[in-house]
Design a protein around this motif. Structure first.
Motif, PDB file in Angstrom:
ATOM      1  N   CYS A 166       0.845  -1.199   0.000  1.00  0.00           N
ATOM      2  CA  CYS A 166       0.000   0.000   0.000  1.00  0.00           C
ATOM      3  C   CYS A 166       0.882   1.251   0.000  1.00  0.00           C
ATOM      4  CB  CYS A 166      -0.949   0.020   1.196  1.00  0.00           C
ATOM      5  SG  CYS A 166      -0.197  -0.449   2.755  1.00  0.00           S
ATOM      6  N   THR A 167       0.301   2.333  -0.492  1.00  0.00           N
ATOM      7  CA  THR A 167       1.010   3.611  -0.630  1.00  0.00           C
ATOM      8  C   THR A 167       0.096   4.737  -0.179  1.00  0.00           C
ATOM      9  OG1 THR A 167       2.241   2.776  -2.537  1.00  0.00           O
ATOM     10  CG2 THR A 167       2.180   5.154  -2.247  1.00  0.00           C
ATOM     11  N   VAL A 168       0.658   5.713   0.505  1.00  0.00           N
ATOM     12  CA  VAL A 168      -0.076   6.933   0.838  1.00  0.00           C
ATOM     13  C   VAL A 168       0.776   8.118   0.393  1.00  0.00           C
ATOM     14  CG1 VAL A 168       0.852   6.972   3.194  1.00  0.00           C
ATOM     15  CG2 VAL A 168      -1.219   8.251   2.646  1.00  0.00           C
ATOM     16  N   GLU A 169       0.136   9.074  -0.253  1.00  0.00           N
ATOM     17  CA  GLU A 169       0.846  10.229  -0.797  1.00  0.00           C
ATOM     18  C   GLU A 169       0.898  11.355   0.229  1.00  0.00           C
ATOM     19  OE1 GLU A 169      -1.419  11.208  -4.215  1.00  0.00           O
ATOM     20  OE2 GLU A 169      -1.311   9.207  -5.048  1.00  0.00           O
ATOM     21  N   ASN A 170       2.048  12.015   0.307  1.00  0.00           N
ATOM     22  CA  ASN A 170       2.227  13.163   1.195  1.00  0.00           C
ATOM     23  C   ASN A 170       1.572  12.937   2.553  1.00  0.00           C
ATOM     24  OD1 ASN A 170       3.603  14.472  -0.773  1.00  0.00           O
ATOM     25  ND2 ASN A 170       2.158  16.133  -1.032  1.00  0.00           N
ATOM     26  N   PRO A 171       2.003  11.949   3.312  1.00  0.00           N
ATOM     27  CA  PRO A 171       1.280  11.580   4.533  1.00  0.00           C
ATOM     28  C   PRO A 171       1.184  12.685   5.565  1.00  0.00           C
ATOM     29  CG  PRO A 171       3.431  10.487   4.438  1.00  0.00           C
ATOM     30  CD  PRO A 171       3.202  11.103   3.094  1.00  0.00           C
ATOM     31  N   LEU A 172       2.172  13.557   5.627  1.00  0.00           N
ATOM     32  CA  LEU A 172       2.175  14.586   6.664  1.00  0.00           C
ATOM     33  C   LEU A 172       1.757  15.953   6.142  1.00  0.00           C
ATOM     34  CD1 LEU A 172       5.419  13.580   8.585  1.00  0.00           C
ATOM     35  CD2 LEU A 172       3.054  13.177   9.255  1.00  0.00           C
ATOM     36  N   VAL A 173       1.183  15.990   4.943  1.00  0.00           N
ATOM     37  CA  VAL A 173       0.786  17.259   4.351  1.00  0.00           C
ATOM     38  C   VAL A 173      -0.726  17.382   4.408  1.00  0.00           C
ATOM     39  CG1 VAL A 173       0.680  18.578   2.208  1.00  0.00           C
ATOM     40  CG2 VAL A 173       2.787  17.431   2.855  1.00  0.00           C
ATOM     41  N   ALA A 174      -1.200  18.533   4.840  1.00  0.00           N
ATOM     42  CA  ALA A 174      -2.639  18.767   4.862  1.00  0.00           C
ATOM     43  C   ALA A 174      -3.077  19.223   3.483  1.00  0.00           C
ATOM     44  CB  ALA A 174      -2.982  19.851   5.895  1.00  0.00           C
ATOM     45  N   VAL A 175      -3.867  18.432   2.837  1.00  0.00           N
ATOM     46  CA  VAL A 175      -4.366  18.758   1.506  1.00  0.00           C
ATOM     47  C   VAL A 175      -5.869  18.931   1.596  1.00  0.00           C
ATOM     48  CG1 VAL A 175      -4.571  18.030  -0.886  1.00  0.00           C
ATOM     49  CG2 VAL A 175      -2.534  17.453   0.415  1.00  0.00           C
ATOM     50  N   VAL A 176      -6.360  20.065   1.176  1.00  0.00           N
ATOM     51  CA  VAL A 176      -7.788  20.314   1.227  1.00  0.00           C
ATOM     52  C   VAL A 176      -8.288  20.539  -0.178  1.00  0.00           C
ATOM     53  CG1 VAL A 176      -9.581  21.865   2.073  1.00  0.00           C
ATOM     54  CG2 VAL A 176      -7.637  21.304   3.524  1.00  0.00           C
ATOM     55  N   ASN A 177      -9.315  19.834  -0.545  1.00  0.00           N
ATOM     56  CA  ASN A 177      -9.895  19.980  -1.876  1.00  0.00           C
ATOM     57  C   ASN A 177     -11.325  20.471  -1.727  1.00  0.00           C
ATOM     58  OD1 ASN A 177     -10.699  19.893  -4.490  1.00  0.00           O
ATOM     59  ND2 ASN A 177     -10.725  17.672  -4.659  1.00  0.00           N
ATOM     60  N   PRO A 178     -11.536  21.781  -1.910  1.00  0.00           N
ATOM     61  CA  PRO A 178     -12.889  22.286  -1.789  1.00  0.00           C
ATOM     62  C   PRO A 178     -13.682  22.111  -3.067  1.00  0.00           C
ATOM     63  CG  PRO A 178     -11.417  24.096  -2.252  1.00  0.00           C
ATOM     64  CD  PRO A 178     -10.563  22.846  -2.215  1.00  0.00           C
ATOM     65  N   ASN A 179     -13.179  21.316  -3.987  1.00  0.00           N
ATOM     66  CA  ASN A 179     -13.785  21.214  -5.307  1.00  0.00           C
ATOM     67  C   ASN A 179     -14.211  19.791  -5.636  1.00  0.00           C
ATOM     68  OD1 ASN A 179     -13.179  24.054  -6.324  1.00  0.00           O
ATOM     69  ND2 ASN A 179     -11.162  23.343  -5.700  1.00  0.00           N
ATOM     70  N   ARG A 180     -14.714  19.041  -4.635  1.00  0.00           N
ATOM     71  CA  ARG A 180     -15.070  17.651  -4.889  1.00  0.00           C
ATOM     72  C   ARG A 180     -16.152  17.539  -5.956  1.00  0.00           C
ATOM     73  NH1 ARG A 180     -14.125  17.683   0.700  1.00  0.00           N
ATOM     74  NH2 ARG A 180     -12.455  16.302   1.338  1.00  0.00           N
ATOM     75  N   THR A 181     -17.151  18.415  -5.895  1.00  0.00           N
ATOM     76  CA  THR A 181     -18.207  18.357  -6.901  1.00  0.00           C
ATOM     77  C   THR A 181     -17.648  18.683  -8.275  1.00  0.00           C
ATOM     78  OG1 THR A 181     -19.860  18.980  -5.248  1.00  0.00           O
ATOM     79  CG2 THR A 181     -20.476  19.252  -7.554  1.00  0.00           C
ATOM     80  N   ARG A 182     -16.755  19.670  -8.334  1.00  0.00           N
ATOM     81  CA  ARG A 182     -16.118  20.000  -9.620  1.00  0.00           C
ATOM     82  C   ARG A 182     -15.318  18.808 -10.143  1.00  0.00           C
ATOM     83  NH1 ARG A 182     -15.832  25.306 -11.128  1.00  0.00           N
ATOM     84  NH2 ARG A 182     -16.616  26.849  -9.661  1.00  0.00           N
ATOM     85  N   ASP A 183     -14.599  18.141  -9.247  1.00  0.00           N
ATOM     86  CA  ASP A 183     -13.815  16.981  -9.675  1.00  0.00           C
ATOM     87  C   ASP A 183     -14.733  15.881 -10.197  1.00  0.00           C
ATOM     88  OD1 ASP A 183     -11.555  18.306  -8.928  1.00  0.00           O
ATOM     89  OD2 ASP A 183     -11.290  17.253  -7.030  1.00  0.00           O
ATOM     90  N   GLN A 184     -15.889  15.704  -9.532  1.00  0.00           N
ATOM     91  CA  GLN A 184     -16.847  14.706  -9.982  1.00  0.00           C
ATOM     92  C   GLN A 184     -17.390  15.075 -11.365  1.00  0.00           C
ATOM     93  OE1 GLN A 184     -19.941  14.025  -7.115  1.00  0.00           O
ATOM     94  NE2 GLN A 184     -20.850  12.330  -8.254  1.00  0.00           N
ATOM     95  N   ILE A 185     -17.638  16.368 -11.562  1.00  0.00           N
ATOM     96  CA  ILE A 185     -18.097  16.838 -12.873  1.00  0.00           C
ATOM     97  C   ILE A 185     -17.055  16.532 -13.937  1.00  0.00           C
ATOM     98  CG2 ILE A 185     -18.541  18.926 -14.242  1.00  0.00           C
ATOM     99  CD1 ILE A 185     -19.896  20.092 -11.719  1.00  0.00           C
ATOM    100  N   GLU A 186     -15.786  16.832 -13.630  1.00  0.00           N
ATOM    101  CA  GLU A 186     -14.715  16.600 -14.607  1.00  0.00           C
ATOM    102  C   GLU A 186     -14.597  15.118 -14.950  1.00  0.00           C
ATOM    103  OE1 GLU A 186     -11.089  18.346 -13.294  1.00  0.00           O
ATOM    104  OE2 GLU A 186     -11.723  20.384 -13.786  1.00  0.00           O
ATOM    105  N   GLU A 187     -14.745  14.264 -13.936  1.00  0.00           N
ATOM    106  CA  GLU A 187     -14.650  12.827 -14.186  1.00  0.00           C
ATOM    107  C   GLU A 187     -15.783  12.351 -15.099  1.00  0.00           C
ATOM    108  OE1 GLU A 187     -14.555   8.610 -11.687  1.00  0.00           O
ATOM    109  OE2 GLU A 187     -14.228  10.507 -10.643  1.00  0.00           O
ATOM    110  N   LEU A 188     -17.003  12.833 -14.829  1.00  0.00           N
ATOM    111  CA  LEU A 188     -18.141  12.441 -15.669  1.00  0.00           C
ATOM    112  C   LEU A 188     -18.018  13.018 -17.070  1.00  0.00           C
ATOM    113  CD1 LEU A 188     -21.031  12.845 -13.066  1.00  0.00           C
ATOM    114  CD2 LEU A 188     -20.144  10.703 -14.005  1.00  0.00           C
ATOM    115  N   GLU A 189     -17.560  14.254 -17.166  1.00  0.00           N
ATOM    116  CA  GLU A 189     -17.387  14.862 -18.488  1.00  0.00           C
ATOM    117  C   GLU A 189     -16.316  14.131 -19.289  1.00  0.00           C
ATOM    118  OE1 GLU A 189     -18.805  19.502 -17.853  1.00  0.00           O
ATOM    119  OE2 GLU A 189     -16.699  18.994 -17.529  1.00  0.00           O
ATOM    120  N   GLU A 190     -15.299  13.641 -18.582  1.00  0.00           N
ATOM    121  CA  GLU A 190     -14.264  12.864 -19.261  1.00  0.00           C
ATOM    122  C   GLU A 190     -14.840  11.561 -19.807  1.00  0.00           C
ATOM    123  OE1 GLU A 190     -10.672  11.333 -20.720  1.00  0.00           O
ATOM    124  OE2 GLU A 190     -11.418  13.346 -20.330  1.00  0.00           O
ATOM    125  N   GLN A 191     -15.721  10.929 -19.036  1.00  0.00           N
ATOM    126  CA  GLN A 191     -16.366   9.705 -19.527  1.00  0.00           C
ATOM    127  C   GLN A 191     -17.200   9.994 -20.772  1.00  0.00           C
ATOM    128  OE1 GLN A 191     -18.605   8.023 -16.267  1.00  0.00           O
ATOM    129  NE2 GLN A 191     -16.824   7.921 -14.911  1.00  0.00           N
TER     130      GLN A 191
END
Length: 786
Positions: free
Chosen positions: A560-585
């Motif tokens: 198993c792998t975890v990226e940047n384990p000690l870095v706080a990453v905040v993505n306030p764009n989950r809905t946008r990311d979901q839109i991009e994924e669906l649009e890509e499909q």
């Protein structure tokens, strides 16, 4: 850990000629700096910002700032930089790619783009290829080492895409050749004239780097100190990055809040005369440069007036920025904006949500997102367990940090800190590239980073009994170990007999935050007391990799792998990311015409979640075209979204069409009655809901709404009778939808049925229950060896 300071570097003798590059691969602009030294040089290398030649329609422009834009011309030529940035009309290019950095690591292809430019990393690769080719031509040739910068908390997939882009651009990157942007800026500031002031003479200083550029906002917190030998010690505390927060967002806000309204007023256009696509895909690109120029001009004038002591309230009211007029084609019509203007008041209204210290959640209009700069700042402080008053020094980096109101807001927020900034706009915008070049030169001549990344917290393994045992001690240099893998030195044992679900759980020691939790389903061969071997490493790109196996049966393993384990990453764009994924499909299937109508409807509903009703409506019209029939569900949504934009005429039109297409469903009429009620038309509202009840006489919610209409018309006795009638029509709570529960509760409150109200609350609570916090799987036992 310890690294060389300026005094040590001055004494260093390079034994060969060295030429290195630092590339700031920016969202908005990219820069190349070369650092070089000869065999006889001592001390720091010489540095030059490479002024790269960029083709434009007005000839070749030479500048160190290269807009991160790639354009394919109608004749097949590919332009990179300033010329590509200026090509915004639909007839001037076949394809134009900007801000590809924001889509690094995203599984998205660009529709109808050439194969060599159909992904973000390929576009960035073409940009890097241009930087490398032109840099070698105008500079001292091909470098022996190149460092490319990335946002501080770019995840592994984004860093991998950057490496792919570098490879596509003909650059060979080695370990440590991806450098975090705030660290690069800090390096440049520490070794530039006067930058020594940020390094404390004694003790430790908690420093925050605020890097607010064109497309990203990085916040990096570190403790800086000097050892007895004058060597610099840096302990990274935290970093945070909010995706897509930068000066480009401010430019988009100016376009849609200021310039498009000016254009509409000048050309006699109403608020509904321009579609979402016309505003977003035609007007915004055409007016972006004007918006940026207005912003820059106004900020420079505010700075000038402040230095002269003349920035009074009266002067603020008179101060404004103007740009030459522009003409924009929208379809076959040409619109003119003769005098684009930005006043101080308009600018401060645009800035307000970006500088709000309290409202730290993302907000978005139809056309641009807004998020306070204090969201990433607060996140980084929380991650470092610090308060704002504990920060002792703040370094401002990036072009957007030069905005006077931004500087003021940051200074007010960190009242106990010394605020450091570069001497001028050019230094602030070019610092990342210069720091990267110095870092590259130090890697090449010393064989190690100038500032080595370290683990700011201990990374630990959770074991049975709730104990944590260190895997990577706090303060360890990254990569850890320096080469290869580390094997856990204690005894890890299977906790019980028989087939077991074992849980591999990695935590940060100080916060106990779970960094990784993975279930390992052991086979029948596992027995209580079997030894578990755990190999792990924290790579130079901040990815933690773990491999667990049974000593007696090596084939039983978990990776198993975890990226940047000690870095706080905040993505306030989950809905946008979901839109991009669906649009890509959808793109992968050949567009909406090749998909079922439901694809466009699903994406439209996600846009509606963001309150992007114009875009949602445009997609619903596409869904209607694909369906090729009068679909009541799609028409009903079109009516709802029209109502939310205040277009009551379109709202009624679509809802009536939806009703015509649904002989047994009263939903569209119910929604139309609600709309009439919102418009303070109780008689019309009552007439429509009675029409709806003729379709569905047993609809309990419709009876509740009719009761409200009767009450508004002063017919209280009839209203009470209607509430009573509705009460007997509701379905059992367990089988009711959430929507039905809401209307049932309204009815019960009107009839003072407190027991029913309580039962509805209990039903809601039951539905909101989530699985318990107890994790699945057993933690391994441990017995540490001496």
């Amino acid at each position: 850990m310890e690294d060389s300071t300026y005094s040590l570097l001055e004494r260093m003798l390079a034994n060969r000629e060295v030429l290195c590059w630092g590339i700031d691969l920016g969202t908005t602009n990219s820069v190349v700096t070369e650092a070089w030294s000869s065999s006889s040089d001592t001390g720091l290398p010489k540095q030059t910002l490479l002024e790269l030649r960029q083709p434009t329609t007005d000839g070749v422009l030479q500048s160190p700032m290269v807009p991160s834009v790639v354009a394919v011309l109608p004749d097949g030529q590919v332009w990179v930089g300033e010329g590509a940035r200026r090509l915004v009309g639909p007839r001037s290019t076949r394809h134009r790619f900007a801000e590809a950095k924001n889509e690094m690591g995203v599984r998205k292809t660009y529709l109808n783009a050439p194969e060599d430019l159909d992904r973000a990393w390929k576009v960035s690769g073409r940009l890097l290829e241009f930087l490398a080719t032109e840099g070698a031509h105008v500079g001292r040739g091909k470098p022996c080492r190149t460092v490319v910068t990335v946002p501080a908390s770019f995840q592994l997939n984004q860093r991998r895409d950057t490496l792919l882009a570098a490879q596509a651009g003909g650059l060979e990157l080695k370990p440590f050749d991806l450098l975090d942007e705030p660290v690069a800026a800090l390096i440049d500031f520490m070794f530039s004239e006067g930058g020594q002031a940020i390094i404390p003479d004694e003790g430790s200083q908690t420093t925050l780097v605020f890097d607010f550029g064109g497309g990203t906002c990085d916040v990096f917190v570190a403790d800086l100190s000097q050892g007895e030998t004058g060597r610099l010690r840096t302990v990274a505390r935290s970093c945070s990055r909010y995706h897509r927060l930068g000066g480009g967002d401010l430019d988009a806000a100016i376009v849609h809040q200021v310039l498009i309204p000016q254009l509409c007023l000048e050309n006699g256009l109403g608020p509904r005369d321009l579609t979402w696509s016309q505003r977003k895909k035609l007007l915004e690109p055409a007016l972006r440069f004007t918006a940026e120029s207005l912003k820059t001009g106004l900020c420079m004038e505010i700075d000038r007036l402040r230095k002269l002591g003349r920035y009074s309230e009266e002067m603020q009211a008179r101060t404004r920025s103007r740009q030459p007029g522009v003409r924009v084609m929208v379809g076959k019509k040409e619109f003119c904006l003769s005098e684009p203007t930005l006043t101080v008041k308009q600018w401060e209204e645009v800035l307000a949500p970006y500088l709000d210290p309290d409202l730290l959640f993302p907000r978005s209009s139809e056309y641009y997102a807004s998020l306070s700069i204090f969201a990433p700042i607060s996140d980084a402080l929380d991650r470092a367990h610090l308060e704002a008053n504990e920060i002792e020094a703040v370094l401002l980096v990036g072009g957007s940090s030069l905005i006077p109101q931004v500087r003021d807001a940051v200074s007010d927020y960190f009242q106990n800190a010394r605020i450091f900034e570069f001497p001028g706009p050019e230094e602030a915008q070019l610092a990342v590239s210069r720091g990267a070049a110095l870092h590259a030169w130090h890697l090449e001549t010393r064989g190690r980073p100038l500032i080595t990344p370290i683990a700011g917290d201990a990374i630990c393994l959770a074991v049975a009994g709730g104990d944590l045992v260190d895997l990577v001690p706090a303060g360890s240099a990254v990569p850890f170990p320096g080469e290869g893998w580390m094997r856990f030195q204690g005894l890890l044992l299977v906790p019980e007999d028989g087939p077991t679900q074992l849980r591999l759980e990695i935590r940060a020691r100080s916060s106990c935050q779970i960094l990784l939790s993975q279930i390992w389903k052991l086979g029948q061969v596992a027995r209580k007391g079997d030894r578990i071997l755990l190999d792990y490493r924290l790579g130079e790109n901040q990815e933690l990799e773990c491999v667990a196996s049974l000593q007696s049966h090596p084939e039983e393993r978990l990776t198993c792998t975890v990226e940047n384990p000690l870095v706080a990453v905040v993505n306030p764009n989950r809905t946008r990311d979901q839109i991009e994924e669906l649009e890509e499909q959808v793109r992968g299937k050949g567009g909406f015409g090749s998909c079922a109508p439901g694809a466009a409807v699903e994406i439209a509903e996600l846009y509606a979640e963001l309150a992007h009703y114009d875009r949602a409506s445009e997609l619903l019209l596409t869904a209607l075209r694909v369906a090729n029939r009068q679909d009541p569900g799609i028409l009903n949504l079109l009516g709802l979204y029209a109502g939310r934009t205040g277009d009551s005429e379109q709202e009624e039109k679509y809802l009536r069409l939806a009703d015509e297409a649904s002989p047994r469903w009263n939903g569209p009429l119910f929604n139309l009655s609600l709309a009439c009620n919102r418009r303070n038309e109780p008689k019309e509202s009552l007439a429509v809901i009675e029409e709806a009840l003729r379709k569905e006489p047993d609809c309990a919610a419709s009876h509740v709404h009719r009761a409200h209409c009767l009450r508004r018309l002063g017919r209280e006795d009839e209203a009470q009778e209607e509430f009573q009638a509705a009460s007997g029509l509701f379905r059992p709570l367990a089988t009711s939808s959430d929507w039905e529960l809401g209307w049932h509760e309204t009815c019960a409150r009107e009839l003072q049925q407190s027991r029913v109200v309580e039962q509805i609350r209990e039903e809601r609570s039951r539905r909101n229950l989530r699985p318990g916090v107890d994790a699945v799987g057993l933690l391994p036992r441990t017995s540490l060896e001496d």
